[in-house]
Design a protein around this motif. Sequence first.
Motif: not given
Length: 510
Positions: A106-110, A122-125, A168-170, A403-409
């Motif tokens: 989940g961490m890698l995918g989301f 992301g939060a919804i799913f 990553p989402v929260s 940075p924001t564009s890659i923060r989640g990944q």
Amino acid sequence: MAASIEASTPNGKDGAVTKEVPAKVDEMALPEHDTEDMFEGTTKTAYSKLSTTLMVIFSALAIGSDGFNSSIIGNLSLIFGVLYPDLSTGMYSRLSNAFIIGMIIGMLGFGYFSDRLGRKSGAIFTTLILVVGIAMSAGASGKDELGMFWMLVVSRGIAGVGAGGEYPVSGAGATEATDENSGARKHRGFIFAMIADVSATFGFIFGGLVPLLLILCFHQNEAHYHIVWRLALALGAIPPLSIFWFRYKMAVSTAYKKSAAKKQHIPYRLIFKRYWRPLLGCSIGWFLYNYISYPFGLFASTITERLGIGNSLVKNMGWGTVINCFYIPGGIIGGLLSDKIGRRRTMALGFFVQAIVGFIIGGALGSIQTVLPLFIVLYGIFLSLGEVGPGATLILTSSESFPTSIRGQCLGLIAAFGKAGAAVGTSVFKPILASFGDSTYKGNQAVFLIGSAFALSGAFTSYYLIPDISNRLENEDEVWKAYLRENGYDIQWGEEDSDTKGLKMDGIVS
């Protein structure tokens, strides 16, 4: 008003950072129209304090529910030991690791999902997947006990995917929300300690308290333990369901609107080239932290049982819950320190002092374990110090560093590496205890000494690998965009909606 950006920019091969990068962006130049508030359908000039507070609360509840669903199985294993005495040690390990492995996926995918499709999607799913996994776990069945437990393993893995996606989402969403006003940004270390550490700690505590209370409600009647473990698992769905509507109505942060790269691919080569230090430092730190924290928290009841502290299931679970309460002050202290002396120093300090306490417990365990209050307090301090350092700072450091564009990944990748540490720790913890046969003293001594050695390693890697970072997300966003342009990548930033167009017209989005 002219402004300058404090940002981490490359300066030499070692990735050292310099400050004071000139900025063309006026910090006060945000447009006075069409900036969405926390919920869709309302507009304000910026996120209100209430909006930021609600985002923090929702993120805390989401991560707290993950803590509950992670820890619950460690306490239920004591119940399973009564109901299913013939269950193998391997199956117990699978139950512990299924959730963790699901979290890694989940961490890698989301992480990727939240950067490309947004924090809200992301939060919804993640919520939906988590709730489905919990429902399947509570209703697990099979032709025999083994079949039922295999279904429980699979269901726990599905729930883990949803829980892992929350990091990553929260983490990214809450970081960006606290950047919306200077007050929250100034105290982001403390705020994030509450979100990512103290809330997860309460999840761990309730993971022991809920089955304990259910056992007491059924008057410790073993005939009802089947109901207890299913109901305890089912109750884990309440927190994510209670905030689902609010997350569905959640608006997009200003940082994501301005700096997301939803339609273009960002080269991973440049990501690793520029951010190798925080990626490596945070990954190692999170791995070592979870290697220590997860097994010592999950199996606190097991250790107290081996020491003969409690002579019943209820007492063992009760003492395990009491020990987990020591996590709370550590997170609070760590949050305050991270705003005062910085994330890196706080992380290294917590690791280092935890190692010292662990070596003392391991070295003098023969004398310490004969005095119950002393053992409980020292065990609790050992756990608490882990929260003072990495527990209170890792998610925030892993989020602020990019940075924001890659923060989640990047946050998802680091968190996945950290959960691998949890999987390894929980897998080897009981075998280490059992490897010394009937010698309870040597087994307990070994896990403390090994854990302390890992903590000492974490202190050095945190201090020397993790760089000090800027406190304002926009700073690194602008430097990252310039870095990509210098390397020949002209990327379309932000979302093409009315708000972003307004920002472009005001010259804020490149």
